[in-house]
Design a protein around this motif. Sequence first.
Motif, PDB file in Angstrom:
ATOM      1  N   TYR A 166       0.825  -1.216   0.000  1.00 19.53           N
ATOM      2  CA  TYR A 166       0.000   0.000   0.000  1.00 19.53           C
ATOM      3  C   TYR A 166       0.858   1.265   0.000  1.00 19.53           C
ATOM      4  N   THR A 167       1.868   1.318   0.852  1.00 20.37           N
ATOM      5  CA  THR A 167       2.695   2.524   0.907  1.00 20.37           C
ATOM      6  C   THR A 167       3.431   2.750  -0.404  1.00 20.37           C
ATOM      7  N   LEU A 168       3.929   1.690  -1.014  1.00 19.09           N
ATOM      8  CA  LEU A 168       4.605   1.844  -2.307  1.00 19.09           C
ATOM      9  C   LEU A 168       3.622   2.296  -3.383  1.00 19.09           C
ATOM     10  N   LEU A 169       2.414   1.778  -3.312  1.00 21.86           N
ATOM     11  CA  LEU A 169       1.399   2.181  -4.294  1.00 21.86           C
ATOM     12  C   LEU A 169       1.052   3.655  -4.145  1.00 21.86           C
ATOM     13  N   GLY A 173       2.292   7.720  -6.576  1.00 23.92           N
ATOM     14  CA  GLY A 173       1.429   8.760  -7.122  1.00 23.92           C
ATOM     15  C   GLY A 173       0.119   8.258  -7.663  1.00 23.92           C
ATOM     16  N   ALA A 174      -0.173   6.987  -7.491  1.00 23.90           N
ATOM     17  CA  ALA A 174      -1.414   6.426  -8.009  1.00 23.90           C
ATOM     18  C   ALA A 174      -2.602   6.908  -7.197  1.00 23.90           C
ATOM     19  N   ARG A 635       9.362  11.304  -7.933  1.00 24.05           N
ATOM     20  CA  ARG A 635       8.375  12.156  -7.273  1.00 24.05           C
ATOM     21  C   ARG A 635       8.990  12.951  -6.127  1.00 24.05           C
ATOM     22  N   HIS A 636      10.307  13.034  -6.101  1.00 28.71           N
ATOM     23  CA  HIS A 636      10.973  13.815  -5.065  1.00 28.71           C
ATOM     24  C   HIS A 636      10.978  15.286  -5.513  1.00 28.71           C
ATOM     25  N   TYR A 637       9.981  16.019  -5.075  1.00 22.99           N
ATOM     26  CA  TYR A 637       9.781  17.367  -5.592  1.00 22.99           C
ATOM     27  C   TYR A 637      10.908  18.309  -5.191  1.00 22.99           C
ATOM     28  N   ASN A 638      11.619  18.016  -4.115  1.00 23.44           N
ATOM     29  CA  ASN A 638      12.735  18.874  -3.721  1.00 23.44           C
ATOM     30  C   ASN A 638      13.826  18.897  -4.779  1.00 23.44           C
TER      31      ASN A 638
END
Length: 799
Positions: A166-169, A173-174, A635-638
């Motif tokens: 679940y955490t990986l999902l 970004g799903a 997805r690492h926005y930094n």
Amino acid sequence: MAPTTTSSSPSSQLRQLVYYHLDNNLLKNALFLAQRLVAYEPRNAEAAFLLAHCQFQCGYTKASWDTSRLFAVKGSHLGCAYIFAQACLELGRYIDGVQALDKSRPLWQTRNTLNQHSESRRQHLPDAAAVLCLKGKLWKGHKNMDFAVDCWVNSLKLNPFMWDAYTLLVESGAKVNVPAIYRLNPEMVNMLHAQYAANEKVQERPIQSASIPPPPLNQQSMPDPFMSTQKTNGHPNALFEKLNNSKINISTANNIHDDEIVPTPSTVVDEDNMMQNGNGNARYEAPPAPLRKTKSTLDAQQDPTRLKSASTRLKSRLKQPGDESHHEPPPPGPPSKRTISGAVAPSQLSEPVRRTTRSQTSRPPSATSTNKMSSMANSLGLRQERDIKRAKAPAVKPRTATAATVGRAVSGNRMKTAPSAEPSDLESRENRAPSVPSLPAMLEQPPPQQESRVEKDIEALRTLLDLFHRLASAHYSLSHFDCQSAIQVYNSLPSTHRETPYVLSQIARAYNEMSQHAEAEKYFIRVRQAAPSRLEDMEIYSTVLYQLKSEIELAYLAHELVEVERNSPQTWIAIGNSFSLQREHEQALKCFRRATQLDPSFAYGFTLQGHEYIENEEFTKALEAYRCAIAADNRHYNAWYGLGKVYTKLGKYSVAESHYRTAATINPSNAVLTCAIGTVVERTKPLDQALKFYDKACRLAPKNALSRFKKARCLMGLGRPEEALSELEVLKEIAPDEANVWFLSGRLCKMLGRKGEAVRAFTVALNLDPKAAQYIKDAMESLDDEEDIPDADGDEDMD
């Protein structure tokens, strides 16, 4: 738990020993024994799996990969394929692991072991949910997120408690429908019913076998010293008869009538056998359950002459010289029970009879004693005996019997008196007996119904699903940067879960994302108090202390983490932040590089390297570091923000805007990203477009000083000094010690013609920042020069 199969060879014994040491976390011992097992069975897939499993648990990843490869690539053993895939994940050979799992698909695609693990039972092979979760990790390592998401979704369909999937999902970004995952579906209910049905079948055997407890091990090897060792009529002693289910002889049957006169200490009866078999009650804890007469006794009642000869033989044996030490007759074997009609009852209860020293004075029963025994049985055990027959022999047809008939069918384990005893003695003895239910009464009481137990388990499962639903909802909100909702859900949890280090750390992360570093620090302090050795999220805590300029606290945190685990990336991130706060950027870079060496997938370490390169104005190296971070986590926005910052420094505003917008797409609630977009838009487009971004940033974070300051400057450039001054009044409460705020306020008052307020603002700015004294004095001297006041376009001194 080791398999329960009977060990018939050294290899089977070794398997059990390997599982024993694995369950007790004795990995080195398990590895050694697994090597011996492979020596016995070099071509056995199960042996190879155990050896590879032990090697993987001990940290020998390459060795486990090599051991399991032969059977994994063929897909002939699920355990080998699973260990091989895990080793491939560690070694970066993602496609090899996926292929091995696909080859073994027939072995796991229909396998589901949910609710089949307990303290006394284990499943050493994975099921479909575990395999799909691992397969998703392999696809993620191969940078194929579409396949990875599909695997994690299917894993959660089979097992909603697969938290890793679940955490990986969510972190991929799903879009996830959390209530659809954590709900009680018919499959779970059916699984519980099937599990209880299987348990009932398994438990039937112990319940039946409990009525015939096996003799202790020492009795099998040597006879009981309290038992007689004589042989009777050519038969072995009573202990041998008991072990071999042989019938008792007539002389032993005669002793049944007189053995209950006075219980003596010499009587050796196992307490469990007393409870289960209905033996004589030495402590009078419950009314004794009546015994049925044996076949020998029934025949003796029908033939008094035969009974008399048996008694004569018994007396002659007792009078033999030299037998004083063996005065007790041998114990009886299990009697053959009969019903009222005389048929053998199909009962499994073995009823050994207790013997006393009164057997020396036993007399053959007369007709008077026989009648008394019949009436006594009729008064004491008739109702209870019928209950026994209902519980143990339901196939026997009921039959109306007279007192004499019942006397033939019921005999044995009754509280008897001597022939001269009066009935009043018997009644008083019955009154003294406590009202504790005997074994037949306990057997009659039905066990808890299966449906009620299933309902309780369903209710417990529903409670657990509700808890996971709330945790999953909060994690989903935090992963999508809806921090306020995440905090509300976490605070709504029960205190037992809300005060755990995991939940407190998640709340602290949410406050950090909202740039409320002081609140985040409070929760991280509670985390450290609850779990001083916790390493997870400590890199975020060190960043919070960096933002708060807490040098002492940050240095102390780094020192504590070194003591907890020196070779962890979180420790080196904290050390690097401490050096960076002290302006020692080279030392900080070394620490951040060490963190990424320990964990190449640690994206935050690459991002901090990029920040340090920017401080040193090494923009090329900074771009490389940020790209490594994006490669580790796209997805690492930094890291996307760092790329935009580098391109802003280089003057490539359009490219910088593109990277800023990518970061804002990942985290749309971050005020810093929105403000950064407004900064590059302000350089390339009209100010009113930039003002929209500044205004949005202020709404996202009302206490963000940078966004409000830029908004005030933009309003000043648009010729709206009153609105700009009102923004600065709010900003003075947020950052009262910021010299730029007071300097800009003085300029706005100068534009509005408020010379007194302007002088006061310039004076405060001069006191806060003496280094900028020249600029502030020039502004104060130009108060009377109207030409120095910026025009409506606001192009003067915007930087």
